[in-house]
Motif scaffolding. Sequence first.
Motif, PDB file in Angstrom:
ATOM      1  N   HIS A  39       0.834  -1.196   0.000  1.00 32.18           N
ATOM      2  CA  HIS A  39       0.000   0.000   0.000  1.00 32.18           C
ATOM      3  C   HIS A  39       0.873   1.252   0.000  1.00 32.18           C
ATOM      4  O   HIS A  39       1.091   1.863   1.040  1.00 32.18           O
ATOM      5  N   CYS A  51       0.982   4.465   4.300  1.00 35.58           N
ATOM      6  CA  CYS A  51       0.538   3.246   5.003  1.00 35.58           C
ATOM      7  C   CYS A  51       1.590   2.140   4.906  1.00 35.58           C
ATOM      8  O   CYS A  51       2.025   1.596   5.897  1.00 35.58           O
ATOM      9  N   CYS A  73      -5.910  -4.041   2.232  1.00 36.18           N
ATOM     10  CA  CYS A  73      -4.702  -3.737   2.980  1.00 36.18           C
ATOM     11  C   CYS A  73      -4.791  -4.376   4.361  1.00 36.18           C
ATOM     12  O   CYS A  73      -5.774  -4.208   5.069  1.00 36.18           O
ATOM     13  N   CYS A  76      -4.451  -0.990   7.042  1.00 36.47           N
ATOM     14  CA  CYS A  76      -5.505   0.019   7.201  1.00 36.47           C
ATOM     15  C   CYS A  76      -6.864  -0.462   6.691  1.00 36.47           C
ATOM     16  O   CYS A  76      -7.842   0.258   6.782  1.00 36.47           O
TER      17      CYS A  76
HETATM   18 ZN   LIG Z   1      -3.079   0.499   3.932  1.00 40.17          ZN
END
Ligand SMILES: [Zn+2]
Length: 101
Positions: A39, A51, A73, A76
């Motif tokens: 990410h 991230c 992800c 997150c």
């Molecule tokens: Zn992420």
Amino acid sequence: MKKFNELDEGFICDNCQKEVKPLGYTSRDHCPYCLFSKHVDINPGDRKNNCKGLLEPTQIEKFKDTFKIIYKCQKCKQEHKNIIARDDDMSKIIAISNINK
Ligand SMILES: [Zn+2]
Ligand SMILES: [Zn+2]
């Protein structure tokens, strides 16, 4: 307006630790062996996301005459999509698309 800035670079995959070579025709954004990605982009190729979580391939979606890998992800939980590359492991792509059937 094209938002891509074609940043094509090799990397070591964070998931399978294999060495991934630059793709040559567009920016390499995921591992061709395990299909995991990272990410790092907000818009494709911009590397502006802080991230840096591992993107896990969860689904395959048809896109024009090709396919998109849908990622989640692990850090997150945001969803992310990448178009498949021509040297991606097709059996992995088929395996992922079969999970959700
Ligand atoms: Zn992420
Ligand atoms: Zn990998």
